[in-house]
Design a protein around this motif. Structure first.
Motif, PDB file in Angstrom:
ATOM      1  N   GLY A 115       0.819  -1.207   0.000  1.00 45.26           N
ATOM      2  CA  GLY A 115       0.000   0.000   0.000  1.00 45.26           C
ATOM      3  C   GLY A 115       0.851   1.255   0.000  1.00 45.26           C
ATOM      4  O   GLY A 115       0.588   2.203  -0.749  1.00 45.26           O
ATOM      5  N   ASN A 116       1.889   1.272   0.836  1.00 45.46           N
ATOM      6  CA  ASN A 116       2.813   2.407   0.866  1.00 45.46           C
ATOM      7  C   ASN A 116       3.552   2.542  -0.455  1.00 45.46           C
ATOM      8  O   ASN A 116       3.719   3.655  -0.979  1.00 45.46           O
ATOM      9  CB  ASN A 116       3.820   2.245   2.007  1.00 45.46           C
ATOM     10  N   MET A 117       4.010   1.418  -0.992  1.00 45.52           N
ATOM     11  CA  MET A 117       4.766   1.439  -2.247  1.00 45.52           C
ATOM     12  C   MET A 117       3.936   2.062  -3.366  1.00 45.52           C
ATOM     13  O   MET A 117       4.407   2.935  -4.105  1.00 45.52           O
ATOM     14  CB  MET A 117       5.177   0.016  -2.622  1.00 45.52           C
ATOM     15  N   MET A 118       2.698   1.637  -3.498  1.00 43.74           N
ATOM     16  CA  MET A 118       1.856   2.154  -4.577  1.00 43.74           C
ATOM     17  C   MET A 118       1.496   3.621  -4.361  1.00 43.74           C
ATOM     18  O   MET A 118       1.379   4.385  -5.319  1.00 43.74           O
ATOM     19  CB  MET A 118       0.589   1.306  -4.712  1.00 43.74           C
ATOM     20  N   SER A 119       1.348   4.004  -3.111  1.00 43.72           N
ATOM     21  CA  SER A 119       1.055   5.405  -2.812  1.00 43.72           C
ATOM     22  C   SER A 119       2.217   6.297  -3.219  1.00 43.72           C
ATOM     23  O   SER A 119       2.032   7.351  -3.842  1.00 43.72           O
ATOM     24  CB  SER A 119       0.758   5.563  -1.319  1.00 43.72           C
ATOM     25  N   TRP A 120       3.430   5.876  -2.907  1.00 48.34           N
ATOM     26  CA  TRP A 120       4.618   6.673  -3.223  1.00 48.34           C
ATOM     27  C   TRP A 120       4.911   6.687  -4.719  1.00 48.34           C
ATOM     28  O   TRP A 120       5.438   7.669  -5.234  1.00 48.34           O
ATOM     29  CB  TRP A 120       5.828   6.138  -2.466  1.00 48.34           C
ATOM     30  N   CYS A 121       4.581   5.604  -5.408  1.00 47.68           N
ATOM     31  CA  CYS A 121       4.984   5.450  -6.812  1.00 47.68           C
ATOM     32  C   CYS A 121       3.903   5.844  -7.812  1.00 47.68           C
ATOM     33  O   CYS A 121       4.128   5.770  -9.026  1.00 47.68           O
ATOM     34  CB  CYS A 121       5.382   4.001  -7.089  1.00 47.68           C
ATOM     35  N   GLN A 122       2.739   6.266  -7.348  1.00 50.20           N
ATOM     36  CA  GLN A 122       1.618   6.455  -8.265  1.00 50.20           C
ATOM     37  C   GLN A 122       1.898   7.488  -9.358  1.00 50.20           C
ATOM     38  O   GLN A 122       1.350   7.390 -10.460  1.00 50.20           O
ATOM     39  CB  GLN A 122       0.358   6.838  -7.496  1.00 50.20           C
TER      40      GLN A 122
END
Length: 260
Positions: free
Chosen positions: A217-224
């Motif tokens: 969840g954090n990864m996708m939030s940062w990489c969006q």
């Protein structure tokens, strides 16, 4: 570029795929070995049933399987802060020497060893040529945190791919440091992109793999801001996510059409 993958014992995440602009296929595996310096200098290291034999068995299984793995990204080969050869208590083999010995023992003469401790990349030279292999530092405010960065070119098609082999240890990382490291990799991968445009472009397909210790969840939030919307970009290891350690077993990529 297309990707396909398989699950192996001890392997964190897997990848294999096809780009929308060519017919190139890549089969890539990341493997966090978690070997500390003290294990390499222990008298049981090279004994029957020891860590060396187990490591060699894993490499053999990965490169001699039905999926035809082309690239193996290894992390956790010693400490971030101290190279294996610089450990106290005498001289010890480097990560490069250890894997060159494994490759020789297995007669995998087509596999090239590229080491930037604590990382090692094993490349099948029948498929890929290494253009760049370097250790990235200044990833965040923690100087010990480093990442292996590679650019490889396909032997037949000439297609290029960027790989980040990354381990972000919980012992030296914070949420802020993890975010900074991820944004640094994404920015490099997209040529300084990340302006929030839903369809960012990059000069070549790229993958971030390894042992990130970051919740998806954090990864996708940062990489969006760096990934295409509504296009699959996470490849999983196939292992259950019952344990916290398994929840970070994935790779993030762009420009690669993922296949199970």
């Amino acid at each position: 570029m297309a990707a396909s993958g398989a699950s192996f014992a001890s392997v964190d995440s897997h990848h294999a795929a096809r780009t929308p602009f060519d017919d190139t296929t890549v089969a890539l595996v990341s493997y966090h070995v978690g070997i500390v310096n003290e294990e390499v200098k222990h008298k049981l290291w090279a004994k029957t049933g020891g860590k060396y034999e187990k490591l060699k068995a894993d490499v053999q299984q990965i490169f001699r399987n039905q999926w035809g793995i082309q690239i193996l990204l290894i992390s956790g080969m010693g400490k971030m802060s101290e190279k294996l050869s610089h450990s106290s208590g005498g001289s010890h083999p480097t990560a490069e020497a250890i894997f060159k010995c494994i490759i020789a023992d297995l007669d995998l003469t087509h596999i090239e060893v590229r080491a930037n401790e604590p990382y090692v990349a094993l490349i099948d030279t029948t498929w890929w040529r290494v253009r760049t292999c370097e250790l990235m530092n200044n990833i965040c405010d923690e100087k010990e945190l480093v990442i292996q960065h590679l650019i490889v070119d396909h032997v037949e098609t000439g297609a290029s791919m960027r790989c980040f082999n990354a381990h972000i240890p919980t012992s030296i990382s914070t949420t802020a440091r993890k975010k900074t490291a991820v944004l640094k990799m994404c920015t490099i991968a997209t040529g300084g992109g990340g302006s929030g445009v839903p369809q960012p472009t990059a000069s070549m397909p790229w993958v971030i793999a390894g042992n990130l210790n970051i919740q998806r969840g954090n990864m996708m939030s940062w990489c969006q801001a760096f990934v295409r919307h509504n296009v699959e970009c996470i490849s999983e290891s196939g292992w259950a996510v019952d344990d916290d350690a398994q929840k970070a077993d994935y790779a993030l990529s762009q420009g690669i059409a993922l296949h199970p």
